[in-house]
Motif scaffolding. Structure first.
Motif, PDB file in Angstrom:
ATOM      1  N   ILE A   5      43.294 -28.424 -64.188  1.00 17.04           N
ATOM      2  CA  ILE A   5      42.219 -27.476 -63.901  1.00 17.04           C
ATOM      3  C   ILE A   5      41.019 -28.253 -63.395  1.00 17.04           C
ATOM      4  CG2 ILE A   5      40.682 -25.725 -64.856  1.00 17.04           C
ATOM      5  CD1 ILE A   5      42.786 -25.184 -66.991  1.00 17.04           C
ATOM      6  N   ARG A  14      33.900 -26.757 -61.432  1.00 17.31           N
ATOM      7  CA  ARG A  14      32.722 -27.295 -60.736  1.00 17.31           C
ATOM      8  C   ARG A  14      31.819 -28.101 -61.664  1.00 17.31           C
ATOM      9  NH1 ARG A  14      29.980 -25.899 -56.137  1.00 17.31           N
ATOM     10  NH2 ARG A  14      31.404 -24.168 -55.822  1.00 17.31           N
ATOM     11  N   GLN A  68      49.595 -28.715 -65.967  1.00 17.33           N
ATOM     12  CA  GLN A  68      48.637 -28.073 -65.077  1.00 17.33           C
ATOM     13  C   GLN A  68      47.302 -28.790 -65.110  1.00 17.33           C
ATOM     14  OE1 GLN A  68      46.762 -24.124 -65.982  1.00 17.33           O
ATOM     15  NE2 GLN A  68      47.995 -23.444 -64.228  1.00 17.33           N
ATOM     16  N   LEU A  75      35.203 -31.679 -55.658  1.00 16.04           N
ATOM     17  CA  LEU A  75      35.889 -30.406 -55.473  1.00 16.04           C
ATOM     18  C   LEU A  75      36.538 -30.329 -54.093  1.00 16.04           C
ATOM     19  CD1 LEU A  75      33.381 -27.975 -57.186  1.00 16.04           C
ATOM     20  CD2 LEU A  75      35.764 -28.347 -57.834  1.00 16.04           C
ATOM     21  N   MET A 106      39.848 -24.533 -59.544  1.00 12.06           N
ATOM     22  CA  MET A 106      41.162 -24.490 -58.929  1.00 12.06           C
ATOM     23  C   MET A 106      42.198 -25.078 -59.876  1.00 12.06           C
ATOM     24  SD  MET A 106      41.252 -27.598 -56.152  1.00 12.06           S
ATOM     25  CE  MET A 106      43.041 -27.452 -56.050  1.00 12.06           C
ATOM     26  N   PHE A 107      43.458 -24.756 -59.592  1.00 18.10           N
ATOM     27  CA  PHE A 107      44.555 -25.194 -60.440  1.00 18.10           C
ATOM     28  C   PHE A 107      45.592 -25.928 -59.585  1.00 18.10           C
ATOM     29  CE2 PHE A 107      42.697 -21.360 -62.157  1.00 18.10           C
ATOM     30  CZ  PHE A 107      42.560 -21.643 -63.513  1.00 18.10           C
ATOM     31  N   ALA A 108      46.278 -26.888 -60.194  1.00 16.37           N
ATOM     32  CA  ALA A 108      47.360 -27.609 -59.508  1.00 16.37           C
ATOM     33  C   ALA A 108      48.329 -28.132 -60.568  1.00 16.37           C
ATOM     34  CB  ALA A 108      46.807 -28.770 -58.682  1.00 16.37           C
ATOM     35  N   ARG A 149      40.426 -29.820 -53.403  1.00 15.64           N
ATOM     36  CA  ARG A 149      40.959 -28.766 -52.539  1.00 15.64           C
ATOM     37  C   ARG A 149      41.799 -29.338 -51.405  1.00 15.64           C
ATOM     38  NH1 ARG A 149      35.382 -26.751 -52.870  1.00 15.64           N
ATOM     39  NH2 ARG A 149      35.294 -25.131 -54.488  1.00 15.64           N
TER      40      ARG A 149
END
Length: 465
Positions: A15, A18, A13, A40, A1-3, A44
């Motif tokens: 990354i 897993r 950003q 994770l 996932m990215f944020a 999320r």
């Protein structure tokens, strides 16, 4: 996932992969054998506005060169329990809840950053010209230095002594000049228990400075160079478009009395002719404006009514000429500035056309006001440094002469005149509203937009609900 993770105006950003991620926030998680899965899930579960600490390796996208952080550990430092809105435009909500306003609207935050930079630039500029910063009392036995209604409070430690919040730092700073400090300034709060408007808040920030052996020409030159430096600092912080015209590249000067006479199209009364002024204001339908200037429950003194009358005429005939260019308004009647030096008006000139050998009121002040976009920004003048003349001016401002008042000086005024007896060198004084400066340079039309908490209107009562 990215944020996206933001700090200090920069965004990077994150990354979360897993195979690389573990959670460092909980010892129990580390012992469970499911650290990666829990990490994770935590990632999320992050919400916009959460504060996180990330440990990982920087990586670069070979296609666009973007730098990201491949997270190996994530620590949640603080959670945001509300959903941050995508838009937050309602002005009343914004100004009541400035913390949300700043989170959502970058322009609001940049206004505060520009304000901070303007104050620091102002302070550095003054210090580079050998001014020293002093702090004057906010609590005073009798607030003086301007004509305004003060806030009143008490001090339990002094047997419920009645005190007033200062309305200006002027007299205290000039005492320092008497004491041998040649250049002094203060950037701080003053308080006036008067109305609220788009340009006025009862608590406001000013800068005042006083310089021994300076005159009006020195103030004019200094003001121009200072404002240009301040504008340059603001434009950098606000990323102002280079095509936007500068406010302080060009200045004009207007003479107070002759400009009113020219715009009126007929001779004006002499500056001390109160019946003539009353008649003129009546003809113009402006009589009520003068009475609105009375901030006391007593009838206006003669000097106060003269001052308010000329002020109303200036607002009507001069201020509209100050909207396109920064304008120095010079040589206002002396009754409007009792702390300023004054000079006689030449016979036959506007404000002194009727022969008289007795009036001492036909004088102009050695003063200017700077208006920008029709807003008064700066008031400056050569200071009256004669104890005898200053006592007379204070007494005239407080005397009846057909109005209220008993001619008695306030304790602070009397004490200040006593200080002048010790000798104050020729001195020039200058005052500028910081809030209004930020309004002008940030192009804001409501003073609440340049105040951290939106001003008194938005702080009172249930403002933060």
């Amino acid at each position: 996932m990215f944020a996206d993770v933001a700090q200090g105006g920069e965004t990077v950003q994150m990354i979360v992969a897993r195979q690389e991620c573990s959670l460092s926030a909980s010892e129990n998680d580390a012992e469970s054998g499911n650290a990666i899965e829990r990490a994770l899930r935590t990632a999320r579960g992050l919400r916009e506005g959460d504060h996180v600490e990330i440990y990982g390796m920087p990586i670069q996208n070979p296609k666009n060169g973007q730098i990201s952080v491949s997270a190996e550990q994530i620590s949640v430092l603080s959670q945001c329990l509300h959903r941050i809105p995508q838009r937050y435009d309602d002005v009343h909500k914004r100004l009541k809840n400035r913390h949300i306003d700043f989170l959502v609207n970058e322009a609001s935050k940049n206004t505060m950053l520009a304000r901070s930079r303007l104050v620091s630039t102002l302070r550095r500029h003054l210090e580079s010209h050998d001014f020293i910063e002093l702090e004057t009392p906010v609590l005073q036995s009798s607030a003086s230095g301007a004509t305004a209604r003060p806030f009143v409070t008490t001090a339990d430690a002094l047997s419920d002594t009645v005190l007033q919040l200062r309305i200006a730092p002027e007299l205290a700073l000039k005492r320092a000049i008497v004491g041998g400090f040649e250049r002094v300034f203060e950037i701080g709060k003053s308080f006036r228990n008067e109305g609220l408007s788009r340009r006025h808040n009862p608590e406001f920030t000013t800068c005042e400075f006083y310089a021994a052996y300076w005159g009006l020409d020195d103030l004019l030159d200094f003001t121009k160079s200072l404002l240009r430096e301040l504008e340059h600092a603001a434009r950098q912080t606000l990323s102002t478009d280079a095509a936007t015209p500068a406010l302080f590249d060009d200045f004009q000067q207007l003479d107070f009395l002759s400009t009113i006479e020219t715009r009126l199209g007929r001779p004006i009364p002499d500056v001390d002719d109160l019946p003539g002024l009353r008649a003129l204001l009546g003809d113009l339908g402006m009589s009520d404006l003068v009475q609105m200037e009375n901030t006391t429950d007593l009838p206006m003194t003669r000097t106060a009514e003269l001052s308010a009358s000329w002020d109303a005429l200036g607002s009507r005939f001069i201020e509209p000429l100050c909207k396109k260019r920064a304008t120095f308004v010079m040589n206002a009647p002396a009754c409007m500035a009792p702390l300023a030096k004054s000079a006689p008006i030449s016979p036959g000139q506007p404000g002194n056309r009727t022969p008289s050998s007795t009036s001492s009121d036909r004088e102009i002040s050695c003063r200017f006001e700077l208006f920008v976009k029709g807003i008064e920004l700066i008031n400056a003048y050569e200071e009256e440094n004669s104890a005898t003349v200053q006592r007379m001016k204070f007494a005239n401002a407080a005397s009846g002469g057909g109005g209220g008042g008993d001619g008695q000086l306030t304790p602070e005024e009397a004490s200040y005149c006593n200080a002048l007896e010790w000798g104050m060198p020729p001195t020039a004084g200058w005052g500028m509203g910081i809030d209004r400066l930020v309004m002008l340079l940030a192009d804001k039309h409501n003073i609440a937009e340049v105040l951290l908490q939106g001003g008194l209107r938005y702080q009172a009562g249930s403002a933060f609900k």
